[in-house]
Write a protein that holds these residues in place. Structure first.
Motif, PDB file in Angstrom:
ATOM      1  N   ALA A 172       0.845  -1.204   0.000  1.00 55.45           N
ATOM      2  CA  ALA A 172       0.000   0.000   0.000  1.00 55.45           C
ATOM      3  C   ALA A 172       0.879   1.253   0.000  1.00 55.45           C
ATOM      4  O   ALA A 172       0.597   2.217  -0.734  1.00 55.45           O
ATOM      5  N   LEU A 173       1.929   1.231   0.791  1.00 58.26           N
ATOM      6  CA  LEU A 173       2.841   2.378   0.844  1.00 58.26           C
ATOM      7  C   LEU A 173       3.547   2.585  -0.493  1.00 58.26           C
ATOM      8  O   LEU A 173       3.597   3.704  -1.011  1.00 58.26           O
ATOM      9  N   THR A 174       4.069   1.518  -1.077  1.00 59.87           N
ATOM     10  CA  THR A 174       4.850   1.668  -2.301  1.00 59.87           C
ATOM     11  C   THR A 174       3.987   2.062  -3.502  1.00 59.87           C
ATOM     12  O   THR A 174       4.418   2.857  -4.342  1.00 59.87           O
ATOM     13  N   LEU A 175       2.780   1.527  -3.585  1.00 58.26           N
ATOM     14  CA  LEU A 175       1.888   1.935  -4.677  1.00 58.26           C
ATOM     15  C   LEU A 175       1.493   3.399  -4.544  1.00 58.26           C
ATOM     16  O   LEU A 175       1.450   4.137  -5.544  1.00 58.26           O
ATOM     17  N   ASN A 176       1.213   3.820  -3.330  1.00 53.13           N
ATOM     18  CA  ASN A 176       0.868   5.219  -3.103  1.00 53.13           C
ATOM     19  C   ASN A 176       2.054   6.119  -3.437  1.00 53.13           C
ATOM     20  O   ASN A 176       1.898   7.179  -4.044  1.00 53.13           O
ATOM     21  N   PHE A 177       3.242   5.692  -3.066  1.00 52.90           N
ATOM     22  CA  PHE A 177       4.447   6.471  -3.372  1.00 52.90           C
ATOM     23  C   PHE A 177       4.646   6.568  -4.886  1.00 52.90           C
ATOM     24  O   PHE A 177       4.978   7.634  -5.407  1.00 52.90           O
ATOM     25  N   GLY A 178       4.426   5.451  -5.584  1.00 56.27           N
ATOM     26  CA  GLY A 178       4.569   5.457  -7.037  1.00 56.27           C
ATOM     27  C   GLY A 178       3.615   6.419  -7.709  1.00 56.27           C
ATOM     28  O   GLY A 178       3.958   7.078  -8.693  1.00 56.27           O
ATOM     29  N   PHE A 179       2.406   6.524  -7.183  1.00 51.02           N
ATOM     30  CA  PHE A 179       1.451   7.488  -7.730  1.00 51.02           C
ATOM     31  C   PHE A 179       1.864   8.915  -7.396  1.00 51.02           C
ATOM     32  O   PHE A 179       1.749   9.814  -8.221  1.00 51.02           O
ATOM     33  N   ASN A 239       1.183  17.709 -13.369  1.00 52.73           N
ATOM     34  CA  ASN A 239       1.236  17.100 -14.691  1.00 52.73           C
ATOM     35  C   ASN A 239       0.477  15.772 -14.703  1.00 52.73           C
ATOM     36  O   ASN A 239       0.948  14.785 -14.133  1.00 52.73           O
ATOM     37  N   PRO A 240      -0.673  15.714 -15.374  1.00 54.46           N
ATOM     38  CA  PRO A 240      -1.450  14.469 -15.407  1.00 54.46           C
ATOM     39  C   PRO A 240      -0.705  13.305 -16.061  1.00 54.46           C
ATOM     40  O   PRO A 240      -1.023  12.146 -15.806  1.00 54.46           O
ATOM     41  N   ASP A 241       0.283  13.596 -16.906  1.00 52.04           N
ATOM     42  CA  ASP A 241       1.056  12.530 -17.547  1.00 52.04           C
ATOM     43  C   ASP A 241       1.937  11.779 -16.555  1.00 52.04           C
ATOM     44  O   ASP A 241       2.381  10.668 -16.842  1.00 52.04           O
ATOM     45  N   HIS A 242       2.208  12.362 -15.410  1.00 53.88           N
ATOM     46  CA  HIS A 242       3.070  11.732 -14.399  1.00 53.88           C
ATOM     47  C   HIS A 242       2.284  10.920 -13.373  1.00 53.88           C
ATOM     48  O   HIS A 242       2.890  10.307 -12.485  1.00 53.88           O
ATOM     49  N   HIS A 243       0.969  10.939 -13.442  1.00 54.91           N
ATOM     50  CA  HIS A 243       0.131  10.254 -12.458  1.00 54.91           C
ATOM     51  C   HIS A 243      -0.981   9.516 -13.199  1.00 54.91           C
ATOM     52  O   HIS A 243      -1.757  10.143 -13.932  1.00 54.91           O
ATOM     53  N   HIS A 244      -1.048   8.229 -13.015  1.00 51.15           N
ATOM     54  CA  HIS A 244      -2.006   7.408 -13.753  1.00 51.15           C
ATOM     55  C   HIS A 244      -3.178   7.007 -12.860  1.00 51.15           C
ATOM     56  O   HIS A 244      -2.986   6.638 -11.701  1.00 51.15           O
ATOM     57  N   ALA A 245      -4.376   7.056 -13.407  1.00 52.07           N
ATOM     58  CA  ALA A 245      -5.585   6.715 -12.645  1.00 52.07           C
ATOM     59  C   ALA A 245      -5.556   5.266 -12.165  1.00 52.07           C
ATOM     60  O   ALA A 245      -6.018   4.970 -11.061  1.00 52.07           O
ATOM     61  N   MET A 246      -5.029   4.366 -12.965  1.00 53.36           N
ATOM     62  CA  MET A 246      -4.970   2.959 -12.566  1.00 53.36           C
ATOM     63  C   MET A 246      -4.031   2.762 -11.374  1.00 53.36           C
ATOM     64  O   MET A 246      -4.265   1.898 -10.536  1.00 53.36           O
ATOM     65  N   GLU A 247      -2.994   3.549 -11.303  1.00 52.08           N
ATOM     66  CA  GLU A 247      -2.078   3.467 -10.161  1.00 52.08           C
ATOM     67  C   GLU A 247      -2.761   3.947  -8.886  1.00 52.08           C
ATOM     68  O   GLU A 247      -2.600   3.346  -7.824  1.00 52.08           O
ATOM     69  N   LEU A 248      -3.560   4.998  -9.007  1.00 48.51           N
ATOM     70  CA  LEU A 248      -4.340   5.456  -7.858  1.00 48.51           C
ATOM     71  C   LEU A 248      -5.355   4.392  -7.454  1.00 48.51           C
ATOM     72  O   LEU A 248      -5.546   4.111  -6.278  1.00 48.51           O
ATOM     73  N   ALA A 256      -5.103   1.151  -7.937  1.00 46.20           N
ATOM     74  CA  ALA A 256      -4.377   0.032  -7.318  1.00 46.20           C
ATOM     75  C   ALA A 256      -3.986   0.374  -5.882  1.00 46.20           C
ATOM     76  O   ALA A 256      -4.107  -0.463  -4.980  1.00 46.20           O
ATOM     77  N   ALA A 257      -3.534   1.601  -5.664  1.00 44.88           N
ATOM     78  CA  ALA A 257      -3.174   2.033  -4.311  1.00 44.88           C
ATOM     79  C   ALA A 257      -4.385   1.973  -3.389  1.00 44.88           C
ATOM     80  O   ALA A 257      -4.293   1.518  -2.248  1.00 44.88           O
ATOM     81  N   LEU A 258      -5.535   2.399  -3.885  1.00 44.33           N
ATOM     82  CA  LEU A 258      -6.766   2.367  -3.098  1.00 44.33           C
ATOM     83  C   LEU A 258      -7.194   0.931  -2.805  1.00 44.33           C
ATOM     84  O   LEU A 258      -7.535   0.602  -1.664  1.00 44.33           O
ATOM     85  N   ALA A 259      -7.148   0.073  -3.797  1.00 45.47           N
ATOM     86  CA  ALA A 259      -7.568  -1.322  -3.614  1.00 45.47           C
ATOM     87  C   ALA A 259      -6.686  -2.039  -2.592  1.00 45.47           C
ATOM     88  O   ALA A 259      -7.191  -2.714  -1.680  1.00 45.47           O
ATOM     89  N   VAL A 260      -5.389  -1.882  -2.705  1.00 51.66           N
ATOM     90  CA  VAL A 260      -4.471  -2.539  -1.768  1.00 51.66           C
ATOM     91  C   VAL A 260      -4.618  -1.939  -0.375  1.00 51.66           C
ATOM     92  O   VAL A 260      -4.557  -2.654   0.632  1.00 51.66           O
ATOM     93  N   SER A 261      -4.837  -0.643  -0.293  1.00 50.91           N
ATOM     94  CA  SER A 261      -5.047  -0.002   1.002  1.00 50.91           C
ATOM     95  C   SER A 261      -6.305  -0.538   1.679  1.00 50.91           C
ATOM     96  O   SER A 261      -6.317  -0.773   2.899  1.00 50.91           O
ATOM     97  N   LEU A 262      -7.354  -0.746   0.916  1.00 51.29           N
ATOM     98  CA  LEU A 262      -8.583  -1.313   1.480  1.00 51.29           C
ATOM     99  C   LEU A 262      -8.367  -2.750   1.957  1.00 51.29           C
ATOM    100  O   LEU A 262      -8.872  -3.140   3.016  1.00 51.29           O
ATOM    101  N   ILE A 263      -7.608  -3.527   1.209  1.00 49.33           N
ATOM    102  CA  ILE A 263      -7.285  -4.903   1.635  1.00 49.33           C
ATOM    103  C   ILE A 263      -6.493  -4.871   2.933  1.00 49.33           C
ATOM    104  O   ILE A 263      -6.763  -5.634   3.867  1.00 49.33           O
ATOM    105  N   ALA A 264      -5.504  -3.968   3.021  1.00 52.10           N
ATOM    106  CA  ALA A 264      -4.699  -3.844   4.243  1.00 52.10           C
ATOM    107  C   ALA A 264      -5.572  -3.448   5.430  1.00 52.10           C
ATOM    108  O   ALA A 264      -5.380  -3.946   6.544  1.00 52.10           O
ATOM    109  N   THR A 265      -6.539  -2.581   5.194  1.00 56.67           N
ATOM    110  CA  THR A 265      -7.449  -2.165   6.264  1.00 56.67           C
ATOM    111  C   THR A 265      -8.267  -3.349   6.762  1.00 56.67           C
ATOM    112  O   THR A 265      -8.414  -3.547   7.978  1.00 56.67           O
TER     113      THR A 265
END
Length: 127
Positions: A15-22, A29-38, A40-49
């Motif tokens: 969860a930490l590393t995916l969030n950091f990657g986003f 710059n929207p080109d540096h941040h992808h919606a799928m990465e956000l 994935a970060a949300l999905a893994v964070s919910l699993i961790a919760t």
């Protein structure tokens, strides 16, 4: 080695590393941040919760609280992105992207606190 603790630690760190990657990149710059990465970060964070619900210790309560904070902030960031992309006339502008990345930065801080607490708890455990 306890496999359950390995999986637990895996999801917290992931969860930490995916969030950091986003989070990394030019903030506006929207080109540096992808919606799928956000997403994935949300999905893994919910699993961790969900994995944190079984712990009844004081450190478990704090871990759950940090995870809930990260979830809330990532949900807000995803909502803002979806609103800007699909409802707003202006679309995903640099101002909107700055807000999304800033909010995910708060979630990143909460994830960092969670990992720090997990490491501190692991160091203090006695065999």
């Amino acid at each position: 080695m306890n496999f359950e603790k390995v999986v637990f630690g895996f999801f917290i760190v992931l969860a930490l590393t995916l969030n950091f990657g986003f989070f990394v990149g030019e903030i506006d710059n929207p080109d540096h941040h992808h919606a799928m990465e956000l997403g994935a970060a949300l999905a893994v964070s919910l699993i961790a919760t969900i994995m944190k619900f079984g712990d009844r210790s004081q450190i478990g309560a704090v871990l759950l609280a940090t995870s809930l904070v990260a979830d809330l902030q990532l949900l807000i960031a995803a909502f803002i992105w979806a609103y800007a992309a699909y409802i707003s006339e202006a679309g995903v502008t640099s101002d909107v992207m700055s807000s999304i990345v800033s909010i995910s930065g708060g979630a990143l801080l909460a994830n960092f606190v969670s990992v720090t607490l997990l490491v501190a708890e692991t160091i203090t455990l006695r065999r």
